[in-house]
Design a protein around this motif. Sequence first.
Motif, PDB file in Angstrom:
ATOM      1  N   PRO A 131       0.794  -1.221  -0.007  1.00 40.81           N
ATOM      2  CA  PRO A 131       0.086  -0.197  -0.057  1.00 40.81           C
ATOM      3  C   PRO A 131       0.764   1.265  -0.094  1.00 40.81           C
ATOM      4  O   PRO A 131       1.930   1.261   0.455  1.00 40.81           O
ATOM      5  CB  PRO A 131      -0.858  -0.168   1.258  1.00 40.81           C
ATOM      6  N   LEU A 132       0.278   2.255  -0.311  1.00 34.10           N
ATOM      7  CA  LEU A 132       0.889   3.643  -0.391  1.00 34.10           C
ATOM      8  C   LEU A 132       1.180   3.917   0.918  1.00 34.10           C
ATOM      9  O   LEU A 132       0.531   3.584   1.942  1.00 34.10           O
ATOM     10  CB  LEU A 132       0.164   4.702  -1.101  1.00 34.10           C
ATOM     11  N   PRO A 133       2.377   4.670   1.346  1.00 34.30           N
ATOM     12  CA  PRO A 133       2.581   5.175   2.807  1.00 34.30           C
ATOM     13  C   PRO A 133       1.577   6.129   3.245  1.00 34.30           C
ATOM     14  O   PRO A 133       0.903   6.845   2.389  1.00 34.30           O
ATOM     15  CB  PRO A 133       3.965   5.920   2.574  1.00 34.30           C
ATOM     16  N   THR A 134       1.371   6.214   4.493  1.00 32.02           N
ATOM     17  CA  THR A 134       0.325   7.220   5.035  1.00 32.02           C
ATOM     18  C   THR A 134       1.279   7.940   6.068  1.00 32.02           C
ATOM     19  O   THR A 134       2.332   7.656   6.352  1.00 32.02           O
ATOM     20  CB  THR A 134      -0.680   6.449   5.792  1.00 32.02           C
ATOM     21  N   GLY A 135       0.269   8.885   6.556  1.00 32.60           N
ATOM     22  CA  GLY A 135       1.109   9.805   7.884  1.00 32.60           C
ATOM     23  C   GLY A 135       1.511  11.019   7.162  1.00 32.60           C
ATOM     24  O   GLY A 135       0.915  11.587   6.168  1.00 32.60           O
ATOM     25  N   THR A 136       2.787  11.455   7.373  1.00 29.33           N
ATOM     26  CA  THR A 136       3.578  12.473   6.837  1.00 29.33           C
ATOM     27  C   THR A 136       4.336  11.855   5.616  1.00 29.33           C
ATOM     28  O   THR A 136       5.422  11.304   6.123  1.00 29.33           O
ATOM     29  CB  THR A 136       4.166  13.518   7.751  1.00 29.33           C
ATOM     30  N   VAL A 137       4.147  12.292   4.316  1.00 30.88           N
ATOM     31  CA  VAL A 137       5.001  11.682   3.518  1.00 30.88           C
ATOM     32  C   VAL A 137       5.568  12.742   2.443  1.00 30.88           C
ATOM     33  O   VAL A 137       4.784  13.570   2.014  1.00 30.88           O
ATOM     34  CB  VAL A 137       4.187  10.616   2.614  1.00 30.88           C
ATOM     35  N   ALA A 138       6.885  12.591   1.964  1.00 30.63           N
ATOM     36  CA  ALA A 138       7.414  13.763   1.144  1.00 30.63           C
ATOM     37  C   ALA A 138       6.973  13.519  -0.131  1.00 30.63           C
ATOM     38  O   ALA A 138       7.090  12.054  -0.760  1.00 30.63           O
ATOM     39  CB  ALA A 138       8.929  13.992   1.331  1.00 30.63           C
ATOM     40  N   LEU A 139       6.394  14.331  -1.026  1.00 35.37           N
ATOM     41  CA  LEU A 139       5.807  14.162  -2.277  1.00 35.37           C
ATOM     42  C   LEU A 139       7.010  13.593  -3.327  1.00 35.37           C
ATOM     43  O   LEU A 139       6.863  12.689  -4.097  1.00 35.37           O
ATOM     44  CB  LEU A 139       5.348  15.396  -2.954  1.00 35.37           C
ATOM     45  N   LYS A 140       8.455  13.993  -3.037  1.00 39.38           N
ATOM     46  CA  LYS A 140       9.406  13.515  -3.672  1.00 39.38           C
ATOM     47  C   LYS A 140       9.762  11.977  -3.694  1.00 39.38           C
ATOM     48  O   LYS A 140      10.432  11.378  -4.427  1.00 39.38           O
ATOM     49  CB  LYS A 140      10.587  14.158  -3.523  1.00 39.38           C
ATOM     50  N   ASP A 141       9.089  11.407  -2.556  1.00 40.51           N
ATOM     51  CA  ASP A 141       9.150   9.953  -2.455  1.00 40.51           C
ATOM     52  C   ASP A 141       8.415   9.175  -3.327  1.00 40.51           C
ATOM     53  O   ASP A 141       8.623   7.844  -3.159  1.00 40.51           O
ATOM     54  CB  ASP A 141       9.078   9.655  -1.086  1.00 40.51           C
ATOM     55  N   LEU A 142       7.364   9.702  -3.832  1.00 45.02           N
ATOM     56  CA  LEU A 142       6.552   9.021  -4.665  1.00 45.02           C
ATOM     57  C   LEU A 142       6.902   9.059  -6.203  1.00 45.02           C
ATOM     58  O   LEU A 142       7.648  10.150  -6.516  1.00 45.02           O
ATOM     59  CB  LEU A 142       5.046   9.551  -4.640  1.00 45.02           C
ATOM     60  N   VAL A 201      12.696  27.233 -15.047  1.00 46.52           N
ATOM     61  CA  VAL A 201      12.969  26.198 -14.026  1.00 46.52           C
ATOM     62  C   VAL A 201      11.767  26.583 -12.901  1.00 46.52           C
ATOM     63  O   VAL A 201      12.261  27.650 -12.142  1.00 46.52           O
ATOM     64  CB  VAL A 201      14.193  26.246 -13.487  1.00 46.52           C
ATOM     65  N   ILE A 202      10.895  25.624 -12.652  1.00 46.10           N
ATOM     66  CA  ILE A 202       9.852  25.604 -11.717  1.00 46.10           C
ATOM     67  C   ILE A 202      10.392  24.805 -10.532  1.00 46.10           C
ATOM     68  O   ILE A 202      10.765  23.366 -10.821  1.00 46.10           O
ATOM     69  CB  ILE A 202       8.565  25.329 -12.054  1.00 46.10           C
ATOM     70  N   ALA A 203      10.322  25.221  -9.188  1.00 43.98           N
ATOM     71  CA  ALA A 203      10.642  24.465  -8.115  1.00 43.98           C
ATOM     72  C   ALA A 203       9.680  24.306  -7.168  1.00 43.98           C
ATOM     73  O   ALA A 203       9.043  25.306  -6.669  1.00 43.98           O
ATOM     74  CB  ALA A 203      12.096  24.782  -7.407  1.00 43.98           C
ATOM     75  N   LEU A 204       9.496  23.024  -6.381  1.00 39.18           N
ATOM     76  CA  LEU A 204       8.688  22.954  -5.656  1.00 39.18           C
ATOM     77  C   LEU A 204       9.400  22.480  -4.347  1.00 39.18           C
ATOM     78  O   LEU A 204      10.186  21.217  -4.440  1.00 39.18           O
ATOM     79  CB  LEU A 204       7.363  21.810  -5.936  1.00 39.18           C
ATOM     80  N   ALA A 205       9.564  23.245  -3.447  1.00 42.02           N
ATOM     81  CA  ALA A 205      10.350  22.988  -2.197  1.00 42.02           C
ATOM     82  C   ALA A 205       9.576  22.379  -1.002  1.00 42.02           C
ATOM     83  O   ALA A 205       8.409  22.917  -0.850  1.00 42.02           O
ATOM     84  CB  ALA A 205      11.388  23.870  -1.839  1.00 42.02           C
ATOM     85  N   ASP A 206      10.079  21.341  -0.161  1.00 43.57           N
ATOM     86  CA  ASP A 206       9.544  20.969   1.037  1.00 43.57           C
ATOM     87  C   ASP A 206       8.163  20.444   0.906  1.00 43.57           C
ATOM     88  O   ASP A 206       6.974  20.822   1.568  1.00 43.57           O
ATOM     89  CB  ASP A 206       9.152  22.160   2.234  1.00 43.57           C
ATOM     90  N   ALA A 207       7.826  19.961  -0.311  1.00 41.74           N
ATOM     91  CA  ALA A 207       6.223  19.323  -0.545  1.00 41.74           C
ATOM     92  C   ALA A 207       6.000  18.153   0.125  1.00 41.74           C
ATOM     93  O   ALA A 207       6.619  17.125   0.249  1.00 41.74           O
ATOM     94  CB  ALA A 207       6.239  18.843  -2.204  1.00 41.74           C
ATOM     95  N   VAL A 208       5.157  18.263   1.256  1.00 41.79           N
ATOM     96  CA  VAL A 208       4.605  17.280   1.972  1.00 41.79           C
ATOM     97  C   VAL A 208       3.034  16.827   1.912  1.00 41.79           C
ATOM     98  O   VAL A 208       2.485  17.707   1.850  1.00 41.79           O
ATOM     99  CB  VAL A 208       5.049  17.650   3.589  1.00 41.79           C
ATOM    100  N   LEU A 209       2.769  15.628   1.828  1.00 43.98           N
ATOM    101  CA  LEU A 209       1.684  14.914   1.876  1.00 43.98           C
ATOM    102  C   LEU A 209       1.141  14.814   3.304  1.00 43.98           C
ATOM    103  O   LEU A 209       2.019  14.042   4.023  1.00 43.98           O
ATOM    104  CB  LEU A 209       1.422  13.768   0.923  1.00 43.98           C
ATOM    105  N   ARG A 210      -0.110  14.802   3.512  1.00 44.83           N
ATOM    106  CA  ARG A 210      -0.644  14.459   5.012  1.00 44.83           C
ATOM    107  C   ARG A 210      -1.716  13.643   4.840  1.00 44.83           C
ATOM    108  O   ARG A 210      -2.777  14.003   4.131  1.00 44.83           O
ATOM    109  CB  ARG A 210      -0.610  15.827   5.987  1.00 44.83           C
ATOM    110  N   SER A 211      -1.816  12.541   5.618  1.00 44.19           N
ATOM    111  CA  SER A 211      -3.059  11.851   5.372  1.00 44.19           C
ATOM    112  C   SER A 211      -4.026  11.877   6.710  1.00 44.19           C
ATOM    113  O   SER A 211      -3.569  12.713   7.472  1.00 44.19           O
ATOM    114  CB  SER A 211      -2.946  10.249   5.476  1.00 44.19           C
TER     115      SER A 211
END
Length: 215
Positions: free
Chosen positions: A79-90, A205-215
């Motif tokens: 399954p996909l990780p849950t909790g606090t997940v960095a978008l860069k890890d997907l 160059v477009i940059a997304l920094a500190d992108a975090v998903l929260r479940s």
Amino acid sequence: MSALTALAGLLLGFFGLPTLVNSPTARPVVVTVTVPAPAPSGTGTDTAATATATATATPSPETSGPDADDPRSLPAPPPLPTGTVALKDLTPLGDWGADEVGLSTATLGGKAHPNAIIVRYPCQGPVEYGLNQRYKSLTFIVGLDDNGLATPGKLTVTGDGKPLKSVMLEINRPQSVTVDLTGVIRLGIAPDIMDGSYCTPDGVVIALADAVLRS
């Protein structure tokens, strides 16, 4: 004659009369005798019973193990990780090259952000991620890299193809963004640069920094 008969009777009486007579009309008798197998030395276990128990306990190779042709017998994907997940890890959906979407240190408003998601703008479609309704929000800092071209534009975050939030992209003006992702299956990051003449990988160059998903 009587003397001979008497002598024969005396001999039969001495040796005994056979109990079975081989008569051509007599039916043969078949007797079945079950002899248990001898137990091994030092044990009281029946060898035949032990062999039977062993054979019964051994699974058939035709029925053991998962059936590769039956999808129900295959292990489910993790399954996909849950909790606090960095978008860069997907992993983004689709076939993106490292020169289009990757991770690098970005400078936004004079501040360095390591492992930022870098989207170089070659007039491409949205970068998408499969979320499967596991996350409720996304936060990130977005802007144009200070070392890239200062061509303004817009970034739109979409959920299942519908726009959720749009922010303007300007050099030296990063913005903090929070997006509600409740019920979103497919997340999209869609850049839109106003000047189409800069649609090259080494342009804006477009940059997304500190992108975090929260479940």
